[in-house]
Write a protein that holds these residues in place. Sequence first.
Motif, PDB file in Angstrom:
ATOM      1  N   ARG A 135       0.861  -1.199   0.000  1.00  0.00           N
ATOM      2  CA  ARG A 135       0.000   0.000   0.000  1.00  0.00           C
ATOM      3  C   ARG A 135       0.892   1.242   0.000  1.00  0.00           C
ATOM      4  O   ARG A 135       1.742   1.396   0.865  1.00  0.00           O
ATOM      5  CB  ARG A 135      -0.927  -0.028   1.219  1.00  0.00           C
ATOM      6  CG  ARG A 135      -1.832  -1.284   1.236  1.00  0.00           C
ATOM      7  CD  ARG A 135      -2.819  -1.241   2.368  1.00  0.00           C
ATOM      8  NE  ARG A 135      -3.759  -0.147   2.235  1.00  0.00           N
ATOM      9  CZ  ARG A 135      -4.863  -0.171   1.496  1.00  0.00           C
ATOM     10  NH1 ARG A 135      -5.169  -1.245   0.814  1.00  0.00           N
ATOM     11  NH2 ARG A 135      -5.658   0.883   1.440  1.00  0.00           N
ATOM     12  N   SER A 146       3.875   9.526 -10.877  1.00  0.00           N
ATOM     13  CA  SER A 146       2.690   8.884 -11.472  1.00  0.00           C
ATOM     14  C   SER A 146       3.055   7.699 -12.363  1.00  0.00           C
ATOM     15  O   SER A 146       2.226   6.806 -12.569  1.00  0.00           O
ATOM     16  CB  SER A 146       1.818   9.899 -12.212  1.00  0.00           C
ATOM     17  OG  SER A 146       2.543  10.541 -13.222  1.00  0.00           O
ATOM     18  N   ALA A 153       3.334   4.979  -9.842  1.00  0.00           N
ATOM     19  CA  ALA A 153       1.966   4.702  -9.369  1.00  0.00           C
ATOM     20  C   ALA A 153       1.209   3.850 -10.391  1.00  0.00           C
ATOM     21  O   ALA A 153       0.507   2.907 -10.017  1.00  0.00           O
ATOM     22  CB  ALA A 153       1.227   6.018  -9.131  1.00  0.00           C
ATOM     23  N   ALA A 200      -0.387   0.250  -9.729  1.00  0.00           N
ATOM     24  CA  ALA A 200      -1.828   0.043  -9.946  1.00  0.00           C
ATOM     25  C   ALA A 200      -2.062  -1.147 -10.872  1.00  0.00           C
ATOM     26  O   ALA A 200      -2.972  -1.951 -10.656  1.00  0.00           O
ATOM     27  CB  ALA A 200      -2.456   1.314 -10.502  1.00  0.00           C
ATOM     28  N   ALA A 249      -2.578  -0.880  -3.990  1.00  0.00           N
ATOM     29  CA  ALA A 249      -3.377   0.297  -3.648  1.00  0.00           C
ATOM     30  C   ALA A 249      -2.484   1.535  -3.577  1.00  0.00           C
ATOM     31  O   ALA A 249      -1.528   1.570  -2.798  1.00  0.00           O
ATOM     32  CB  ALA A 249      -4.073   0.073  -2.314  1.00  0.00           C
ATOM     33  N   VAL A 250      -2.796   2.515  -4.386  1.00  0.00           N
ATOM     34  CA  VAL A 250      -2.008   3.758  -4.411  1.00  0.00           C
ATOM     35  C   VAL A 250      -2.931   4.949  -4.180  1.00  0.00           C
ATOM     36  O   VAL A 250      -4.010   5.037  -4.777  1.00  0.00           O
ATOM     37  CB  VAL A 250      -1.289   3.967  -5.768  1.00  0.00           C
ATOM     38  CG1 VAL A 250      -0.378   5.196  -5.704  1.00  0.00           C
ATOM     39  CG2 VAL A 250      -0.503   2.739  -6.175  1.00  0.00           C
ATOM     40  N   LYS A 251      -2.495   5.841  -3.302  1.00  0.00           N
ATOM     41  CA  LYS A 251      -3.242   7.088  -3.110  1.00  0.00           C
ATOM     42  C   LYS A 251      -2.285   8.275  -3.189  1.00  0.00           C
ATOM     43  O   LYS A 251      -1.197   8.244  -2.614  1.00  0.00           O
ATOM     44  CB  LYS A 251      -3.938   7.092  -1.745  1.00  0.00           C
ATOM     45  CG  LYS A 251      -4.794   8.347  -1.537  1.00  0.00           C
ATOM     46  CD  LYS A 251      -5.227   8.489  -0.091  1.00  0.00           C
ATOM     47  CE  LYS A 251      -6.659   8.008   0.066  1.00  0.00           C
ATOM     48  NZ  LYS A 251      -7.240   8.461   1.362  1.00  0.00           N
ATOM     49  N   ALA A 309      -6.356  10.731 -11.315  1.00  0.00           N
ATOM     50  CA  ALA A 309      -6.432   9.472 -10.557  1.00  0.00           C
ATOM     51  C   ALA A 309      -7.162   8.400 -11.367  1.00  0.00           C
ATOM     52  O   ALA A 309      -6.757   7.235 -11.392  1.00  0.00           O
ATOM     53  CB  ALA A 309      -7.148   9.709  -9.232  1.00  0.00           C
ATOM     54  N   ILE A 337      -5.837   5.007  -9.558  1.00  0.00           N
ATOM     55  CA  ILE A 337      -5.487   5.193  -8.141  1.00  0.00           C
ATOM     56  C   ILE A 337      -6.522   6.106  -7.479  1.00  0.00           C
ATOM     57  O   ILE A 337      -7.475   6.536  -8.120  1.00  0.00           O
ATOM     58  CB  ILE A 337      -4.077   5.822  -8.000  1.00  0.00           C
ATOM     59  CG1 ILE A 337      -4.077   7.265  -8.559  1.00  0.00           C
ATOM     60  CG2 ILE A 337      -3.039   4.985  -8.734  1.00  0.00           C
ATOM     61  CD1 ILE A 337      -2.887   8.084  -8.134  1.00  0.00           C
ATOM     62  N   GLN A 338      -6.296   6.431  -6.196  1.00  0.00           N
ATOM     63  CA  GLN A 338      -7.170   7.391  -5.508  1.00  0.00           C
ATOM     64  C   GLN A 338      -6.428   8.709  -5.289  1.00  0.00           C
ATOM     65  O   GLN A 338      -5.196   8.728  -5.260  1.00  0.00           O
ATOM     66  CB  GLN A 338      -7.594   6.823  -4.156  1.00  0.00           C
ATOM     67  CG  GLN A 338      -8.487   5.601  -4.323  1.00  0.00           C
ATOM     68  CD  GLN A 338      -9.160   5.225  -3.023  1.00  0.00           C
ATOM     69  OE1 GLN A 338      -9.516   6.076  -2.216  1.00  0.00           O
ATOM     70  NE2 GLN A 338      -9.322   3.926  -2.820  1.00  0.00           N
ATOM     71  N   TYR A 339      -7.201   9.779  -5.117  1.00  0.00           N
ATOM     72  CA  TYR A 339      -6.583  11.105  -4.932  1.00  0.00           C
ATOM     73  C   TYR A 339      -7.362  11.867  -3.882  1.00  0.00           C
ATOM     74  O   TYR A 339      -8.573  12.022  -4.005  1.00  0.00           O
ATOM     75  CB  TYR A 339      -6.613  11.880  -6.259  1.00  0.00           C
ATOM     76  CG  TYR A 339      -5.418  12.788  -6.522  1.00  0.00           C
ATOM     77  CD1 TYR A 339      -4.985  13.717  -5.587  1.00  0.00           C
ATOM     78  CD2 TYR A 339      -4.729  12.705  -7.730  1.00  0.00           C
ATOM     79  CE1 TYR A 339      -3.888  14.534  -5.851  1.00  0.00           C
ATOM     80  CE2 TYR A 339      -3.630  13.525  -8.003  1.00  0.00           C
ATOM     81  CZ  TYR A 339      -3.210  14.435  -7.061  1.00  0.00           C
ATOM     82  OH  TYR A 339      -2.130  15.250  -7.322  1.00  0.00           O
ATOM     83  N   TRP A 357      -4.666   4.718   5.439  1.00  0.00           N
ATOM     84  CA  TRP A 357      -4.260   3.994   4.222  1.00  0.00           C
ATOM     85  C   TRP A 357      -3.477   2.733   4.581  1.00  0.00           C
ATOM     86  O   TRP A 357      -3.234   1.900   3.720  1.00  0.00           O
ATOM     87  CB  TRP A 357      -3.425   4.914   3.306  1.00  0.00           C
ATOM     88  CG  TRP A 357      -3.319   4.399   1.913  1.00  0.00           C
ATOM     89  CD1 TRP A 357      -2.189   3.933   1.293  1.00  0.00           C
ATOM     90  CD2 TRP A 357      -4.375   4.259   0.960  1.00  0.00           C
ATOM     91  NE1 TRP A 357      -2.473   3.525   0.019  1.00  0.00           N
ATOM     92  CE2 TRP A 357      -3.813   3.713  -0.211  1.00  0.00           C
ATOM     93  CE3 TRP A 357      -5.750   4.531   0.984  1.00  0.00           C
ATOM     94  CZ2 TRP A 357      -4.575   3.446  -1.358  1.00  0.00           C
ATOM     95  CZ3 TRP A 357      -6.498   4.266  -0.142  1.00  0.00           C
ATOM     96  CH2 TRP A 357      -5.918   3.723  -1.297  1.00  0.00           C
TER      97      TRP A 357
END
Length: 286
Positions: free
Chosen positions: A22, A38, A41, A45, A50-52, A83, A88-90, A117
């Motif tokens: 994570r 990115s 990331a 992904a 899991a990437v935030k 994202a 991913i999430q942002y 997270w």
Amino acid sequence: MKGLLIMLAFAATLFGQNEKIRIIAFGAHPDDCDIRASGTAALFAKMGYAVKFVSVTNGDAGHQTMRGAELASRRLGEAKESARRLGIQYDVLDNHDGELLPTLDVRKEIIKEIREWNADVVLSPRPNDYHPDHRYTGVLVQDAAYMVVVPSVVPDVPPLRKNPVFLYYEDRFQRPNPFRSDIAVDIDSVIDQKIDALDAHVSQFYEWLPWVDGKLAEVPKDPAERKAWLKRVRTSKISAPVRASLVKWYGPQKGNAVQYYEAFEICEYGAQPDEARIRQLFPMLR
Ligand SMILES: [Zn+2]
């Protein structure tokens, strides 16, 4: 048979094969993480990890004609689109752009983000940088680097039972000490996806940043042309230390062929990974 399966599962876990890493990345503004991480990331992904990304300010000062809530809302939309393109999430925290200070309140916000997270890896800028928001984001994340395991701090969110590995993004600043490329990731396979993520931040890469540099007239109007332009201006030659790092992680043949990369330095304050642990946390280096 069952015993054998359990043994195999145990061995896989032991060697990190099944570990779902994570990753949480902090930037001062809603495009900073995208610039520095990115590509990495996108690779994580694709592996199902899991990437935030978290922007510590809402970016409400980063434009020549827009500002305040209107700009913050536009930039939140751009971050969410980036994202989506990366898988991913942002999160965007509601602190004012250009006014970030390393206060206890913001430190608590960062501790909460890292804990919620359940992060194994935390990325941030180094605390030396031309921009005070970048600098203080580096300080704030460093200040969280031990507190995430202390139960009495932010007691309403359970502490982490293991300190994550904290890594810094690459930068060009030489004082008091230059960036050291401890980990270099080959992002050739995802470079167009990275540019696609940056392209989501229209207000920044096609409006604000060229305006600051006095180069607004150079930005092509056509969407495909401006994306090609973005790739040209946002990629750079690989320095000798980064090339050496790529060769270390990928071997001479692949390491010397890499065209696009992202590099990271290990912060002294979190868990200190050895080479085997780095390869577990960054399976793309295997
Ligand atoms: Zn920034």
